[in-house]
Design a protein around this motif. Structure first.
Motif, PDB file in Angstrom:
ATOM      1  N   ALA A   1       0.837  -1.211   0.000  1.00  0.00           N
ATOM      2  CA  ALA A   1       0.000   0.000   0.000  1.00  0.00           C
ATOM      3  C   ALA A   1       0.867   1.253   0.000  1.00  0.00           C
ATOM      4  O   ALA A   1       0.586   2.215  -0.716  1.00  0.00           O
ATOM      5  CB  ALA A   1      -0.945   0.000   1.193  1.00  0.00           C
ATOM      6  N   ALA A   2       1.920   1.255   0.799  1.00  0.00           N
ATOM      7  CA  ALA A   2       2.798   2.423   0.859  1.00  0.00           C
ATOM      8  C   ALA A   2       3.498   2.651  -0.478  1.00  0.00           C
ATOM      9  O   ALA A   2       3.582   3.790  -0.956  1.00  0.00           O
ATOM     10  CB  ALA A   2       3.835   2.254   1.971  1.00  0.00           C
TER      11      ALA A   2
ATOM     12  N   VAL B   1       0.628   4.004   6.467  1.00  0.00           N
ATOM     13  CA  VAL B   1       0.448   2.562   6.266  1.00  0.00           C
ATOM     14  C   VAL B   1       1.743   1.782   6.462  1.00  0.00           C
ATOM     15  O   VAL B   1       1.716   0.557   6.496  1.00  0.00           O
ATOM     16  CB  VAL B   1      -0.199   2.215   4.893  1.00  0.00           C
ATOM     17  N   ASN B   2       2.840   2.484   6.607  1.00  0.00           N
ATOM     18  CA  ASN B   2       4.116   1.846   6.958  1.00  0.00           C
ATOM     19  C   ASN B   2       4.301   1.909   8.469  1.00  0.00           C
ATOM     20  O   ASN B   2       5.316   2.381   8.979  1.00  0.00           O
ATOM     21  CB  ASN B   2       5.292   2.540   6.248  1.00  0.00           C
ATOM     22  N   ASP B   3       3.294   1.462   9.194  1.00  0.00           N
ATOM     23  CA  ASP B   3       3.344   1.409  10.657  1.00  0.00           C
ATOM     24  C   ASP B   3       3.682   2.783  11.235  1.00  0.00           C
ATOM     25  O   ASP B   3       4.564   2.912  12.074  1.00  0.00           O
ATOM     26  CB  ASP B   3       4.343   0.343  11.110  1.00  0.00           C
ATOM     27  N   ASN B   4       2.960   3.787  10.733  1.00  0.00           N
ATOM     28  CA  ASN B   4       3.145   5.182  11.169  1.00  0.00           C
ATOM     29  C   ASN B   4       4.602   5.639  11.099  1.00  0.00           C
ATOM     30  O   ASN B   4       5.089   6.357  11.966  1.00  0.00           O
ATOM     31  CB  ASN B   4       2.567   5.400  12.573  1.00  0.00           C
ATOM     32  N   GLY B   5       5.276   5.222  10.053  1.00  0.00           N
ATOM     33  CA  GLY B   5       6.645   5.654   9.806  1.00  0.00           C
ATOM     34  C   GLY B   5       7.698   4.675  10.288  1.00  0.00           C
ATOM     35  O   GLY B   5       8.837   4.732   9.839  1.00  0.00           O
ATOM     36  N   ALA B   6       7.344   3.760  11.184  1.00  0.00           N
ATOM     37  CA  ALA B   6       8.323   2.794  11.707  1.00  0.00           C
ATOM     38  C   ALA B   6       8.818   1.863  10.606  1.00  0.00           C
ATOM     39  O   ALA B   6       9.951   1.375  10.661  1.00  0.00           O
ATOM     40  CB  ALA B   6       7.719   1.974  12.849  1.00  0.00           C
ATOM     41  N   GLY B   7       7.993   1.626   9.583  1.00  0.00           N
ATOM     42  CA  GLY B   7       8.378   0.747   8.483  1.00  0.00           C
ATOM     43  C   GLY B   7       8.884   1.481   7.261  1.00  0.00           C
ATOM     44  O   GLY B   7       9.084   0.863   6.206  1.00  0.00           O
ATOM     45  N   ASP B   8       9.108   2.793   7.380  1.00  0.00           N
ATOM     46  CA  ASP B   8       9.638   3.553   6.242  1.00  0.00           C
ATOM     47  C   ASP B   8      11.020   3.044   5.848  1.00  0.00           C
ATOM     48  O   ASP B   8      11.810   2.625   6.704  1.00  0.00           O
ATOM     49  CB  ASP B   8       9.747   5.051   6.578  1.00  0.00           C
ATOM     50  N   VAL B   9      11.285   3.083   4.570  1.00  0.00           N
ATOM     51  CA  VAL B   9      12.602   2.713   4.046  1.00  0.00           C
ATOM     52  C   VAL B   9      13.369   4.022   3.871  1.00  0.00           C
ATOM     53  O   VAL B   9      13.020   4.850   3.035  1.00  0.00           O
ATOM     54  CB  VAL B   9      12.470   1.976   2.695  1.00  0.00           C
ATOM     55  N   LEU B  10      14.389   4.213   4.679  1.00  0.00           N
ATOM     56  CA  LEU B  10      15.119   5.479   4.673  1.00  0.00           C
ATOM     57  C   LEU B  10      16.203   5.518   3.628  1.00  0.00           C
ATOM     58  O   LEU B  10      16.887   4.523   3.370  1.00  0.00           O
ATOM     59  CB  LEU B  10      15.743   5.735   6.051  1.00  0.00           C
ATOM     60  N   TRP B  11      16.359   6.676   3.027  1.00  0.00           N
ATOM     61  CA  TRP B  11      17.452   6.935   2.086  1.00  0.00           C
ATOM     62  C   TRP B  11      18.733   7.101   2.895  1.00  0.00           C
ATOM     63  O   TRP B  11      18.769   7.809   3.891  1.00  0.00           O
ATOM     64  CB  TRP B  11      17.155   8.209   1.303  1.00  0.00           C
TER      65      TRP B  11
END
Length: 190
Positions: free
Chosen positions: A123-124, A174-184
């Motif tokens: 979704a993200a 949808v990425n667990d409120n940012g916890a699942g974000d993939v950081l650059w």
């Protein structure tokens, strides 16, 4: 009410299409590109919604947005002209609703420590794809509006601008409120 009895009309076979006003324009016309790219944004949001079984509130927000995008397409398909009866236009209350939804989603997000890469959940990833299509639509709408002969309402420009912000924040939500974000990670692959 819109009634579509026949899908093909053959009127576009000459490379033109009709605006909502009936005026014919080349299919490569900037106004056609503007509302066509808004439609593309809407289609990408439809794909996002396939992945939101666990997020009914966000799905509801996106359903409202999809309807708004048809309003925006209708707005763009009929240029504003002096002395003509007004057609369907995007209004400030639609922009304000988007802003409230952005604030609601953003309230639960972890602060950003880096730019993020599109990814995480399906979704993200699709929300980020919709965001980039929306940004393209915005560039086209703004370019169109820069031509004095091609009026575009301020609310239409504001709406498409806020929508890309909404899609970014929703992707993080949808990425667990940012916890699942993939950081650059700058320079990671040197």
């Amino acid at each position: 009410m819109v009634i579509l009895n026949r899908i093909y009309t053959k009127t576009g076979d000459d490379g033109t299409t009709a605006l909502g006003s009936g005026e014919r324009r080349p299919k490569f016309d900037l106004r056609i590109a503007a509302y066509g790219t808004v439609d593309e944004t809407n289609a990408a949001i439809g794909v996002v919604r396939l992945h939101l079984a666990g997020a009914p509130e966000l799905d509801k927000m996106l359903g409202l947005i999809q309807n708004d995008l048809f309003d925006l397409g209708a707005d763009l398909a009929v240029p504003q002209r002096d002395g003509k009866a007004e057609r369907l236009r995007v209004v400030s209350s639609q922009v304000e609703r988007l802003e409230r939804d952005i604030d609601d989603l953003n309230a639960n997000l972890a602060p950003l420590t880096s730019f993020i890469l599109p990814g995480g959940t399906p979704a993200a990833a699709y929300l980020h794809l919709a965001r980039t299509i929306c940004r393209r639509a915005e560039r086209i709408v703004v370019e169109l509006a820069a031509n004095p002969a091609e009026p575009v309402s301020e609310a239409a420009i504001q709406y498409i601008n806020r929508l890309s912000d909404f899609l970014f924040v929703a992707g993080r939500a949808v990425n667990d409120n940012g916890a699942g974000d993939v950081l650059w990670v700058p320079g990671q692959n040197r």
